[in-house]
Motif scaffolding. Structure first.
Motif, short mmCIF file in Angstrom:
data_model
loop_
_atom_site.label_atom_id
_atom_site.label_comp_id
_atom_site.label_asym_id
_atom_site.label_seq_id
_atom_site.Cartn_x
_atom_site.Cartn_y
_atom_site.Cartn_z
N ASP A 152 0.82 -1.21 0.00
CA ASP A 152 0.00 0.00 0.00
C ASP A 152 0.86 1.26 0.00
OD1 ASP A 152 -2.28 -1.52 -0.02
OD2 ASP A 152 -2.67 -1.33 2.13
N ALA A 153 1.97 1.22 0.76
CA ALA A 153 2.83 2.40 0.85
C ALA A 153 3.54 2.70 -0.46
CB ALA A 153 3.86 2.21 1.97
N HIS A 154 4.01 1.65 -1.14
CA HIS A 154 4.80 1.85 -2.35
C HIS A 154 3.94 1.89 -3.61
CE1 HIS A 154 8.86 1.51 -0.56
NE2 HIS A 154 8.24 0.76 0.35
N ALA A 155 2.87 1.13 -3.63
CA ALA A 155 2.04 1.09 -4.83
C ALA A 155 1.25 2.37 -5.03
CB ALA A 155 1.08 -0.09 -4.77
N SER A 156 1.16 3.21 -4.00
CA SER A 156 0.43 4.46 -4.12
C SER A 156 1.26 5.60 -4.69
CB SER A 156 -0.11 4.87 -2.73
OG SER A 156 0.97 5.11 -1.83
N THR A 157 2.56 5.38 -4.87
CA THR A 157 3.41 6.42 -5.43
C THR A 157 3.12 6.59 -6.92
OG1 THR A 157 5.20 4.88 -5.98
CG2 THR A 157 5.23 5.85 -3.78
N PRO A 158 3.35 7.79 -7.47
CA PRO A 158 3.10 8.02 -8.90
C PRO A 158 3.86 7.06 -9.81
CG PRO A 158 3.43 10.10 -7.75
CD PRO A 158 3.77 9.02 -6.78
N GLU A 159 5.10 6.73 -9.42
CA GLU A 159 5.90 5.82 -10.24
C GLU A 159 5.26 4.43 -10.29
OE1 GLU A 159 6.96 7.48 -7.65
OE2 GLU A 159 8.42 8.96 -8.36
N ALA A 160 4.83 3.94 -9.13
CA ALA A 160 4.24 2.60 -9.07
C ALA A 160 2.89 2.54 -9.76
CB ALA A 160 4.11 2.17 -7.61
N GLN A 161 2.13 3.61 -9.68
CA GLN A 161 0.80 3.62 -10.29
C GLN A 161 0.89 3.47 -11.80
OE1 GLN A 161 -1.05 7.21 -8.83
NE2 GLN A 161 -1.67 6.26 -6.90
N GLY A 162 1.98 3.93 -12.39
CA GLY A 162 2.15 3.79 -13.82
C GLY A 162 2.61 2.42 -14.25
N GLN A 163 2.90 1.53 -13.27
CA GLN A 163 3.40 0.20 -13.58
C GLN A 163 2.30 -0.86 -13.53
OE1 GLN A 163 6.44 -0.07 -10.59
NE2 GLN A 163 7.92 1.14 -11.76
N GLY A 164 1.09 -0.45 -13.21
CA GLY A 164 -0.03 -1.39 -13.23
C GLY A 164 -0.01 -2.44 -12.13
N LEU A 165 0.54 -2.10 -10.96
CA LEU A 165 0.56 -3.05 -9.86
C LEU A 165 -0.85 -3.28 -9.32
CD1 LEU A 165 3.70 -1.79 -7.91
CD2 LEU A 165 3.50 -3.93 -9.15
N GLU A 166 -1.18 -4.53 -9.03
CA GLU A 166 -2.50 -4.89 -8.53
C GLU A 166 -2.33 -5.89 -7.38
OE1 GLU A 166 -4.58 -7.85 -8.90
OE2 GLU A 166 -6.11 -6.73 -7.76
N TRP A 167 -2.95 -5.59 -6.25
CA TRP A 167 -2.70 -6.35 -5.03
C TRP A 167 -3.00 -7.84 -5.18
CZ3 TRP A 167 -0.30 -7.30 -0.85
CH2 TRP A 167 -0.81 -8.18 0.10
N LYS A 168 -4.11 -8.20 -5.76
CA LYS A 168 -4.49 -9.61 -5.85
C LYS A 168 -3.45 -10.41 -6.63
CE LYS A 168 -8.35 -12.66 -7.02
NZ LYS A 168 -9.75 -12.74 -7.54
N ALA A 169 -3.04 -9.90 -7.77
CA ALA A 169 -2.06 -10.61 -8.59
C ALA A 169 -0.70 -10.64 -7.90
CB ALA A 169 -1.93 -9.94 -9.96
N PHE A 170 -0.34 -9.54 -7.25
CA PHE A 170 0.96 -9.47 -6.58
C PHE A 170 1.03 -10.45 -5.41
CE2 PHE A 170 3.88 -7.54 -3.45
CZ PHE A 170 5.03 -7.54 -4.21
N SER A 171 0.00 -10.46 -4.56
CA SER A 171 0.00 -11.36 -3.41
C SER A 171 -0.05 -12.83 -3.84
CB SER A 171 -1.19 -11.04 -2.49
OG SER A 171 -2.41 -11.17 -3.19
N LYS A 172 -0.76 -13.12 -4.91
CA LYS A 172 -0.81 -14.48 -5.43
C LYS A 172 0.57 -14.90 -5.93
CE LYS A 172 -3.30 -17.42 -8.73
NZ LYS A 172 -4.36 -17.43 -9.79
N GLY A 173 1.28 -13.97 -6.55
CA GLY A 173 2.63 -14.28 -7.02
C GLY A 173 3.59 -14.57 -5.88
N LEU A 174 3.44 -13.84 -4.77
CA LEU A 174 4.29 -14.08 -3.61
C LEU A 174 4.02 -15.44 -2.99
CD1 LEU A 174 4.46 -10.63 -1.75
CD2 LEU A 174 6.01 -11.56 -3.48
N LEU A 175 2.76 -15.85 -2.97
CA LEU A 175 2.43 -17.18 -2.45
C LEU A 175 3.09 -18.27 -3.29
CD1 LEU A 175 -1.35 -16.79 -1.55
CD2 LEU A 175 0.57 -17.08 0.04
N ALA A 176 3.12 -18.07 -4.61
CA ALA A 176 3.76 -19.06 -5.49
C ALA A 176 5.26 -19.11 -5.25
CB ALA A 176 3.48 -18.70 -6.95
N ILE A 177 5.87 -17.94 -5.02
CA ILE A 177 7.31 -17.89 -4.73
C ILE A 177 7.61 -18.65 -3.45
CG2 ILE A 177 9.21 -16.35 -4.06
CD1 ILE A 177 7.90 -14.24 -5.92
N ARG A 178 6.82 -18.41 -2.43
CA ARG A 178 7.04 -19.08 -1.15
C ARG A 178 6.89 -20.59 -1.27
NH1 ARG A 178 5.59 -16.58 4.62
NH2 ARG A 178 6.08 -18.38 5.95
N LYS A 179 5.96 -21.02 -2.09
CA LYS A 179 5.73 -22.44 -2.26
C LYS A 179 6.90 -23.13 -2.95
CE LYS A 179 2.37 -25.74 -4.16
NZ LYS A 179 1.07 -25.90 -4.87
#
Length: 246
Positions: A152-179
């Motif tokens: 939430d802190a980093h994705a709200s910056t103007p730079e991050a907003q232009g990169q199309g970050l989305e919480w659901k996809a990002f968190s799902k990707g982290l779960l796959a990495i951990r697995k």
């Protein structure tokens, strides 16, 4: 403790485009009162962490002394050098040790292969949290509430907003990495370069940082992906075991 943290936050104001700071900068960028800013500058100067110049304050000589101490005696660095050297010798890729600090992942050790290129943020500089294997493999092992706060802190910056970050996809990707226990990133941080990273833990199995192999896509693909993943996860596990034994 809160006062100490506020004082140490002054050191985070130093960056390449701002090598000198003063009371006005501290008040503007940290929101401190002039009285607090003056007090912190004086105390940091007395400790040798800052030095006074005509235009303000710069980092002091004690920073260099501490950097030398860390390079020669830091337990993680001392116990990882031979592992990193072996990775470079076996693959010709660059190898790195990075540590979790605050809300950033910072390279603390970099060994170059015969075909070096950009490696994250360079030694001592924060790495992009969302577009590198080095950082994402660390985020994957944080507590869920930590991950959400950082996102939430980093994705709200103007730079991050232009990169199309989305919480659901990002968190799902982290779960796959951990697995799977590692993370691969291709041409995200630097075009034409691929990296694979594995987590490093302390004696209580809290994530400390990561170990990464990175190089040109062509060199990376000269090896079986599973071979490189096994190399870096095995080396990271060995470093974790050494840290637990210290």
């Amino acid at each position: 403790m809160n006062s100490l943290r506020r004082m140490l936050d002054v050191l985070d104001l130093f960056r390449p485009d701002q090598p000198v700071i003063d009371v006005e900068i501290i008040c503007q960028q940290l929101g401190y009162t002039p009285a607090s800013a003056y007090r912190y500058l004086r105390e940091l100067g007395d400790a040798g962490l800052l030095v006074r110049l005509p235009r303000g304050y710069a980092l002091g000589p004690r920073i260099i002394a501490l950097e030398h101490q860390m390079t020669d005696y830091d337990p993680v660095l001392v116990r990882s050098r031979d592992l990193v050297e072996k990775l470079v010798a076996e693959t010709g890729l660059d190898a790195m040790i990075s540590e979790w600090y605050g809300d950033a992942v910072v390279n603390v050790l970099i060994r170059r292969g015969p075909d070096p290129g950009p490696a994250g943020g360079g030694r001592g500089r924060p790495i992009d949290l969302f577009h590198s294997a080095t950082s994402r493999v660390v985020l994957a092992y944080l507590l869920p509430r930590q991950i959400r706060r950082i996102f939430d802190a980093h994705a709200s910056t103007p730079e991050a907003q232009g990169q199309g970050l989305e919480w659901k996809a990002f968190s799902k990707g982290l779960l796959a990495i951990r697995k799977q226990g590692y993370c691969i990133s291709e041409s995200e941080l630097h075009a034409g370069r691929t990296g694979v990273a594995a987590p490093i833990f302390d004696e209580k199995q809290r994530v400390l940082g990561s170990m990464t192999l990175v190089g040109r896509n062509e060199r990376f693909r000269a090896f079986q992906e599973s071979y490189l993943c096994n190399l870096v996860t095995t080396a990271a596990a060995e470093l974790t075991a050494r840290i637990a034994q210290q």
